[in-house]
Design a protein around this motif. Sequence first.
Motif, PDB file in Angstrom:
ATOM      1  N   SER A  80       0.862  -1.158  -0.007  1.00  0.00           N
ATOM      2  CA  SER A  80      -0.012   0.002   0.036  1.00  0.00           C
ATOM      3  C   SER A  80       1.015   1.244  -0.004  1.00  0.00           C
ATOM      4  CB  SER A  80      -0.913  -0.075   1.152  1.00  0.00           C
ATOM      5  OG  SER A  80      -0.167  -0.034   2.321  1.00  0.00           O
ATOM      6  N   GLU A  81       0.270   2.384  -0.477  1.00  0.00           N
ATOM      7  CA  GLU A  81       1.218   3.544  -0.553  1.00  0.00           C
ATOM      8  C   GLU A  81       1.744   3.983   0.941  1.00  0.00           C
ATOM      9  OE1 GLU A  81       0.709   8.122  -2.108  1.00  0.00           O
ATOM     10  OE2 GLU A  81      -0.631   6.600  -2.786  1.00  0.00           O
ATOM     11  N   PRO A  82       2.908   4.197   1.220  1.00  0.00           N
ATOM     12  CA  PRO A  82       3.492   4.798   2.369  1.00  0.00           C
ATOM     13  C   PRO A  82       2.328   6.153   2.977  1.00  0.00           C
ATOM     14  CG  PRO A  82       5.084   4.342   1.082  1.00  0.00           C
ATOM     15  CD  PRO A  82       3.753   4.257   0.162  1.00  0.00           C
ATOM     16  N   ASP A  83       2.055   6.233   4.083  1.00  0.00           N
ATOM     17  CA  ASP A  83       1.217   7.189   4.495  1.00  0.00           C
ATOM     18  C   ASP A  83       1.652   7.618   5.902  1.00  0.00           C
ATOM     19  OD1 ASP A  83      -0.891   8.718   5.700  1.00  0.00           O
ATOM     20  OD2 ASP A  83      -2.538   7.551   4.776  1.00  0.00           O
ATOM     21  N   PRO A  84       1.904   8.883   6.196  1.00  0.00           N
ATOM     22  CA  PRO A  84       2.716   9.092   7.510  1.00  0.00           C
ATOM     23  C   PRO A  84       1.392   9.285   8.487  1.00  0.00           C
ATOM     24  CG  PRO A  84       2.356  11.126   6.201  1.00  0.00           C
ATOM     25  CD  PRO A  84       1.883   9.932   5.177  1.00  0.00           C
ATOM     26  N   ASN A  85       0.150   9.214   8.126  1.00  0.00           N
ATOM     27  CA  ASN A  85      -0.750   9.001   9.190  1.00  0.00           C
ATOM     28  C   ASN A  85      -0.680   7.990  10.300  1.00  0.00           C
ATOM     29  OD1 ASN A  85      -3.310   9.077  10.740  1.00  0.00           O
ATOM     30  ND2 ASN A  85      -4.675   9.731   8.903  1.00  0.00           N
ATOM     31  N   PRO A  86      -0.429   8.299  11.422  1.00  0.00           N
ATOM     32  CA  PRO A  86      -0.204   6.976  12.461  1.00  0.00           C
ATOM     33  C   PRO A  86      -1.631   6.024  12.620  1.00  0.00           C
ATOM     34  CG  PRO A  86      -0.535   9.140  13.612  1.00  0.00           C
ATOM     35  CD  PRO A  86      -0.467   9.509  12.323  1.00  0.00           C
ATOM     36  N   GLN A  87      -2.789   6.737  12.073  1.00  0.00           N
ATOM     37  CA  GLN A  87      -3.896   5.819  12.334  1.00  0.00           C
ATOM     38  C   GLN A  87      -4.204   5.080  11.090  1.00  0.00           C
ATOM     39  OE1 GLN A  87      -5.257   5.979  15.400  1.00  0.00           O
ATOM     40  NE2 GLN A  87      -3.502   7.447  15.915  1.00  0.00           N
ATOM     41  N   THR A  88      -3.474   4.914  10.205  1.00  0.00           N
ATOM     42  CA  THR A  88      -3.594   4.190   8.915  1.00  0.00           C
ATOM     43  C   THR A  88      -2.784   3.174   8.882  1.00  0.00           C
ATOM     44  OG1 THR A  88      -3.962   6.399   7.574  1.00  0.00           O
ATOM     45  CG2 THR A  88      -3.300   4.313   6.336  1.00  0.00           C
ATOM     46  N   LYS A  89      -3.199   1.967   8.475  1.00  0.00           N
ATOM     47  CA  LYS A  89      -2.565   0.812   8.638  1.00  0.00           C
ATOM     48  C   LYS A  89      -1.711   0.623   7.285  1.00  0.00           C
ATOM     49  CE  LYS A  89      -4.010  -2.994  11.762  1.00  0.00           C
ATOM     50  NZ  LYS A  89      -4.281  -4.333  11.838  1.00  0.00           N
ATOM     51  N   HIS A  90      -0.665  -0.018   7.362  1.00  0.00           N
ATOM     52  CA  HIS A  90       0.261  -0.069   6.135  1.00  0.00           C
ATOM     53  C   HIS A  90       0.397  -1.625   5.787  1.00  0.00           C
ATOM     54  CE1 HIS A  90       2.699   3.659   7.143  1.00  0.00           C
ATOM     55  NE2 HIS A  90       1.580   3.842   7.282  1.00  0.00           N
ATOM     56  N   VAL A  91       0.317  -1.739   4.545  1.00  0.00           N
ATOM     57  CA  VAL A  91       0.440  -3.558   4.027  1.00  0.00           C
ATOM     58  C   VAL A  91       1.984  -3.372   3.334  1.00  0.00           C
ATOM     59  CG1 VAL A  91      -0.422  -5.179   2.566  1.00  0.00           C
ATOM     60  CG2 VAL A  91      -2.178  -3.365   3.339  1.00  0.00           C
ATOM     61  N   VAL A  92       2.771  -4.086   4.217  1.00  0.00           N
ATOM     62  CA  VAL A  92       4.243  -4.063   3.704  1.00  0.00           C
ATOM     63  C   VAL A  92       4.639  -5.710   3.813  1.00  0.00           C
ATOM     64  CG1 VAL A  92       4.962  -3.789   6.064  1.00  0.00           C
ATOM     65  CG2 VAL A  92       6.489  -3.224   4.360  1.00  0.00           C
ATOM     66  N   ASP A  93       5.545  -5.828   2.646  1.00  0.00           N
ATOM     67  CA  ASP A  93       6.011  -7.187   2.704  1.00  0.00           C
ATOM     68  C   ASP A  93       7.701  -6.922   3.034  1.00  0.00           C
ATOM     69  OD1 ASP A  93       3.953  -8.219   1.859  1.00  0.00           O
ATOM     70  OD2 ASP A  93       4.402  -8.400  -0.456  1.00  0.00           O
ATOM     71  N   ILE A  94       8.204  -7.678   3.822  1.00  0.00           N
ATOM     72  CA  ILE A  94       9.633  -7.500   4.507  1.00  0.00           C
ATOM     73  C   ILE A  94      10.342  -8.840   3.716  1.00  0.00           C
ATOM     74  CG2 ILE A  94      11.214  -7.640   6.253  1.00  0.00           C
ATOM     75  CD1 ILE A  94       9.056  -6.452   7.919  1.00  0.00           C
ATOM     76  N   TYR A  95      11.298  -8.544   2.990  1.00  0.00           N
ATOM     77  CA  TYR A  95      12.218  -9.699   2.406  1.00  0.00           C
ATOM     78  C   TYR A  95      13.488  -9.662   3.145  1.00  0.00           C
ATOM     79  CZ  TYR A  95       9.189  -9.394  -1.795  1.00  0.00           C
ATOM     80  OH  TYR A  95       8.035  -9.657  -2.626  1.00  0.00           O
ATOM     81  N   LEU A  96      13.503 -10.890   3.362  1.00  0.00           N
ATOM     82  CA  LEU A  96      14.889 -11.512   4.151  1.00  0.00           C
ATOM     83  C   LEU A  96      15.526 -12.590   3.437  1.00  0.00           C
ATOM     84  CD1 LEU A  96      16.432 -11.367   6.776  1.00  0.00           C
ATOM     85  CD2 LEU A  96      14.900 -13.308   7.670  1.00  0.00           C
ATOM     86  N   PRO A  97      16.770 -12.458   2.982  1.00  0.00           N
ATOM     87  CA  PRO A  97      17.359 -13.147   2.130  1.00  0.00           C
ATOM     88  C   PRO A  97      17.847 -14.318   3.017  1.00  0.00           C
ATOM     89  CG  PRO A  97      18.819 -11.319   2.590  1.00  0.00           C
ATOM     90  CD  PRO A  97      17.594 -11.012   3.112  1.00  0.00           C
ATOM     91  N   ILE A  98      17.631 -15.633   2.453  1.00  0.00           N
ATOM     92  CA  ILE A  98      17.957 -16.799   3.292  1.00  0.00           C
ATOM     93  C   ILE A  98      18.615 -17.799   2.507  1.00  0.00           C
ATOM     94  CG2 ILE A  98      15.954 -16.725   5.185  1.00  0.00           C
ATOM     95  CD1 ILE A  98      14.391 -18.391   3.245  1.00  0.00           C
ATOM     96  N   GLY A  99      19.271 -18.617   3.125  1.00  0.00           N
ATOM     97  CA  GLY A  99      19.966 -19.816   2.791  1.00  0.00           C
ATOM     98  C   GLY A  99      19.883 -20.887   3.865  1.00  0.00           C
ATOM     99  N   PRO A 100      20.211 -22.217   3.253  1.00  0.00           N
ATOM    100  CA  PRO A 100      20.129 -23.380   4.132  1.00  0.00           C
ATOM    101  C   PRO A 100      20.901 -23.247   5.452  1.00  0.00           C
ATOM    102  CG  PRO A 100      21.604 -23.965   2.193  1.00  0.00           C
ATOM    103  CD  PRO A 100      20.882 -22.431   1.974  1.00  0.00           C
ATOM    104  N   LEU A 101      20.389 -23.864   6.426  1.00  0.00           N
ATOM    105  CA  LEU A 101      21.003 -24.183   7.772  1.00  0.00           C
ATOM    106  C   LEU A 101      21.948 -25.285   7.685  1.00  0.00           C
ATOM    107  CD1 LEU A 101      21.420 -23.032  10.687  1.00  0.00           C
ATOM    108  CD2 LEU A 101      19.428 -24.671  11.187  1.00  0.00           C
ATOM    109  N   ALA A 102      23.287 -25.102   7.299  1.00  0.00           N
ATOM    110  CA  ALA A 102      24.096 -26.139   7.208  1.00  0.00           C
ATOM    111  C   ALA A 102      25.424 -25.883   7.931  1.00  0.00           C
ATOM    112  CB  ALA A 102      24.305 -26.446   5.626  1.00  0.00           C
TER     113      ALA A 102
END
Length: 311
Positions: A289-311
Amino acid sequence: MTISQSKKEYLRRIHKVQDYIEENVCDSLSLDELASIAGFSKYHFHKIFKGIVNESLLQYVNRVKLEKALNFLIHRPDMTVTAIAYQFGFTDTAIFSRAFKNYYGVSPSYYRNQYRKNCKDLIKISPYHESMLKMTKKDDENKVKGKVTIETIGDMNVAYVRHLGTYEQLKLVFESLMHQLLAYLSKWNLIDSSSIKVLTIYHDHPEITEDHHRRTSLCVTIPSSAAKVIEKGDSDVGIMIIPSGKYAVGHFEIYQNEYSEAWDYLCGEWLPQSGYLPRDTSSFEVYVSEPDPNPQTKHVVDIYLPIGPLA
């Protein structure tokens, strides 16, 4: 070219070198190589770099390597100190240990052992993060939680403007910087409205990198063909490629003051139980969703974390 245009071109070239250093931090990086990336004479490049960045080129490269190494000491218990030293281009453990102690005041081995006992004594928490920690101390049922999926993405071409400083400072200029970037791309018809993504890349760890060194890139996706147009431009807008690979993607609906909680959930709760390790490349937020500075507005955001195998 006007004085203002010239300064923007210098900044764009320095940012390009910083991006190259980050992408190749595990390699030995020579003055000749970096001067060539910047397009400056090697005889003048180190002076230009220091004048703009306020660190010598050697200091900057060593600091970035040491900060990455410190992150590995914390999050890669499977790797020995020697392996981490070689990972980041130090020729032997003694040189790495000496450089680490000169910068952090303790040896890598001592740091790793003490961190396991009490990490807060060794990492300087930024005022921003301290305030976020206070704000997020809630009952378990009130914690932010998101849905996490595993996705493999291709290379992503982005144009960016860069901010140097704390996240509190970034919040004050975020809207104007993003407007500056979008206006520049619109001027050259470089925005594909059918596939555009607006995102923020965090290049440094807020608990490791000092406030005044912290780099954040505000980005917009662009077609790969747009890179040549931007490189010939007269602004400080830069280009980079977010590398392909596997990412954990946390999907969140949050208020403005809950971003830290969302990151805490993804990295502190989901990741340790996931069977993955974070890869050594930058994480980023994509604003659904478009970033909104209004503290009462909910933001829809995806956080991308680069991952690899636990080895």
